[in-house]
Design a protein around this motif. Structure first.
Motif, PDB file in Angstrom:
ATOM      1  N   ASP A   6     -21.856   3.863  -7.666  1.00 30.87           N
ATOM      2  CA  ASP A   6     -20.705   3.634  -8.451  1.00 30.87           C
ATOM      3  C   ASP A   6     -19.038   3.208  -7.576  1.00 30.87           C
ATOM      4  O   ASP A   6     -19.828   3.792  -6.833  1.00 30.87           O
ATOM      5  N   PHE A   7     -18.709   3.503  -8.405  1.00 30.69           N
ATOM      6  CA  PHE A   7     -17.339   3.414  -7.374  1.00 30.69           C
ATOM      7  C   PHE A   7     -16.687   5.368  -7.257  1.00 30.69           C
ATOM      8  O   PHE A   7     -17.399   6.596  -7.800  1.00 30.69           O
ATOM      9  N   ILE A   8     -16.009   4.860  -5.800  1.00 33.39           N
ATOM     10  CA  ILE A   8     -15.516   6.348  -5.332  1.00 33.39           C
ATOM     11  C   ILE A   8     -13.786   6.831  -5.360  1.00 33.39           C
ATOM     12  O   ILE A   8     -13.415   5.498  -5.120  1.00 33.39           O
TER      13      ILE A   8
ATOM     14  N   TYR B  70      -9.972   4.409   7.190  1.00 35.00           N
ATOM     15  CA  TYR B  70     -10.842   3.939   7.606  1.00 35.00           C
ATOM     16  C   TYR B  70     -11.152   2.940   5.933  1.00 35.00           C
ATOM     17  O   TYR B  70     -11.683   1.982   4.973  1.00 35.00           O
ATOM     18  N   LEU B  71     -11.327   4.557   5.323  1.00 38.73           N
ATOM     19  CA  LEU B  71     -12.149   4.460   3.290  1.00 38.73           C
ATOM     20  C   LEU B  71     -11.122   3.665   2.102  1.00 38.73           C
ATOM     21  O   LEU B  71     -12.078   3.072   1.923  1.00 38.73           O
ATOM     22  N   ASP B  72      -9.727   3.368   2.556  1.00 40.46           N
ATOM     23  CA  ASP B  72      -8.901   3.144   1.921  1.00 40.46           C
ATOM     24  C   ASP B  72      -8.488   1.460   1.891  1.00 40.46           C
ATOM     25  O   ASP B  72      -7.893   1.208   1.430  1.00 40.46           O
ATOM     26  N   ALA B  73      -9.032   0.935   3.439  1.00 37.93           N
ATOM     27  CA  ALA B  73      -8.808  -0.113   3.512  1.00 37.93           C
ATOM     28  C   ALA B  73     -10.461  -1.289   3.401  1.00 37.93           C
ATOM     29  O   ALA B  73     -10.257  -2.411   3.117  1.00 37.93           O
ATOM     30  N   VAL B  74     -11.303  -0.540   2.608  1.00 43.42           N
ATOM     31  CA  VAL B  74     -12.324  -1.563   2.199  1.00 43.42           C
ATOM     32  C   VAL B  74     -12.723  -1.192   0.524  1.00 43.42           C
ATOM     33  O   VAL B  74     -12.694  -0.006  -0.390  1.00 43.42           O
ATOM     34  N   ASN B  75     -13.608  -1.544   0.171  1.00 35.46           N
ATOM     35  CA  ASN B  75     -14.219  -1.850  -1.654  1.00 35.46           C
ATOM     36  C   ASN B  75     -15.282  -0.650  -0.915  1.00 35.46           C
ATOM     37  O   ASN B  75     -15.916  -1.189  -0.742  1.00 35.46           O
TER      38      ASN B  75
ATOM     39  N   ASN C  56     -26.887  10.642  -5.861  1.00 35.61           N
ATOM     40  CA  ASN C  56     -28.236  11.863  -6.754  1.00 35.61           C
ATOM     41  C   ASN C  56     -27.894  12.111  -8.123  1.00 35.61           C
ATOM     42  O   ASN C  56     -27.486  12.508  -8.590  1.00 35.61           O
ATOM     43  N   HIS C  57     -29.227  12.507  -8.495  1.00 36.82           N
ATOM     44  CA  HIS C  57     -29.057  13.741  -9.756  1.00 36.82           C
ATOM     45  C   HIS C  57     -28.099  14.080 -10.379  1.00 36.82           C
ATOM     46  O   HIS C  57     -27.806  14.765 -11.655  1.00 36.82           O
ATOM     47  N   GLU C  58     -27.198  15.616  -9.405  1.00 38.44           N
ATOM     48  CA  GLU C  58     -25.996  16.259  -9.590  1.00 38.44           C
ATOM     49  C   GLU C  58     -24.971  15.187  -9.495  1.00 38.44           C
ATOM     50  O   GLU C  58     -23.865  16.111  -9.732  1.00 38.44           O
ATOM     51  N   LYS C  59     -25.079  13.586  -9.448  1.00 43.08           N
ATOM     52  CA  LYS C  59     -23.855  13.466  -9.652  1.00 43.08           C
ATOM     53  C   LYS C  59     -23.418  13.062  -7.792  1.00 43.08           C
ATOM     54  O   LYS C  59     -22.176  12.816  -7.625  1.00 43.08           O
ATOM     55  N   GLU C  60     -23.304  13.905  -6.719  1.00 42.09           N
ATOM     56  CA  GLU C  60     -23.185  14.301  -5.383  1.00 42.09           C
ATOM     57  C   GLU C  60     -23.120  12.863  -4.730  1.00 42.09           C
ATOM     58  O   GLU C  60     -24.048  12.226  -4.843  1.00 42.09           O
ATOM     59  N   ILE C  61     -22.414  12.186  -3.873  1.00 43.79           N
ATOM     60  CA  ILE C  61     -22.463  11.533  -2.714  1.00 43.79           C
ATOM     61  C   ILE C  61     -23.730  11.314  -2.042  1.00 43.79           C
ATOM     62  O   ILE C  61     -23.236  12.519  -1.265  1.00 43.79           O
ATOM     63  N   ILE C  62     -24.702  10.347  -1.841  1.00 42.66           N
ATOM     64  CA  ILE C  62     -25.712  10.888  -0.572  1.00 42.66           C
ATOM     65  C   ILE C  62     -25.414   9.815  -0.256  1.00 42.66           C
ATOM     66  O   ILE C  62     -26.326   9.369   1.118  1.00 42.66           O
ATOM     67  N   ALA C  63     -25.215   8.317   0.250  1.00 49.03           N
ATOM     68  CA  ALA C  63     -24.633   7.322  -0.282  1.00 49.03           C
ATOM     69  C   ALA C  63     -23.861   6.469   0.731  1.00 49.03           C
ATOM     70  O   ALA C  63     -23.417   6.837  -1.217  1.00 49.03           O
ATOM     71  N   PHE C  64     -23.000   5.365   1.017  1.00 56.28           N
ATOM     72  CA  PHE C  64     -22.220   4.823   0.693  1.00 56.28           C
ATOM     73  C   PHE C  64     -21.708   3.736   1.402  1.00 56.28           C
ATOM     74  O   PHE C  64     -22.161   3.399   2.353  1.00 56.28           O
ATOM     75  N   LEU C  65     -21.114   2.358   0.607  1.00 54.22           N
ATOM     76  CA  LEU C  65     -20.893   1.233   1.565  1.00 54.22           C
ATOM     77  C   LEU C  65     -19.688   1.313   1.545  1.00 54.22           C
ATOM     78  O   LEU C  65     -19.084   1.904   0.393  1.00 54.22           O
TER      79      LEU C  65
END
Length: 150
Positions: A6-8, A47-52, A58-67
């Motif tokens: 999902d979105f960040i 950089y994070l603001d410059a990309v989609n 994970n099951h606790e809704k923590e970010i464990i990976a991103f693109l």
């Protein structure tokens, strides 16, 4: 598993940077500590603001990976080292290709695992830059997805 992508939100950026740093420390052994410290605020503040961005949670809704995607380029794909080897990177890459329409990625030449990962998914090196985008001496391979039957 797609529903875990999902979105960040901007307030989650510090968590994204934690994933980035853990991943980089586990895979980018060629980077010096000063380079990691150099890139960290750039990732957070620029950089994070410059990309989609998309997260894998994970099951606790923590970010464990991103693109992160810019136009048709996969600009970043990082998986927390505690979750590597579970197919999350492949799932994110397939999502980026199918849903975000990427067909290019730039990879640090010294990150042999990443180069092999993208080659496994039919990305081929098109060209090479001696320096990274910030002018540091970390060669970059410019890879493109090989399209069959086109």
């Amino acid at each position: 598993m797609k529903n875990k992508i999902d979105f960040i939100q901007k307030w989650e950026y510090p968590q994204v940077v934690e994933v980035w740093e853990a991943s980089v420390r586990a895979t980018h052994h060629f980077l010096k500590e000063k380079d990691i410290q150099y890139f960290k605020p750039l990732i957070l503040n620029t950089y994070l603001d410059a990309v989609n961005l998309r997260a894998y949670r994970n099951h606790e809704k923590e970010i464990i990976a991103f693109l992160g995607v810019g136009q048709s380029n996969l600009e970043m794909l990082f998986v927390h080292p505690d979750y590597r080897g579970q197919g999350i990177g492949a799932l994110l890459l397939q999502y980026a290709i199918k849903d975000l329409k990427i067909d290019k990625v730039d990879v640090n030449e010294q990150n042999k695992q990443a180069v092999g990962f993208y080659e496994h998914y039919q990305f081929k090196t098109q060209s090479r830059s001696e320096l990274d985008a910030t002018g540091k001496p970390y060669p970059i391979l410019h890879m493109q997805l090989e399209k069959f039957g086109t």
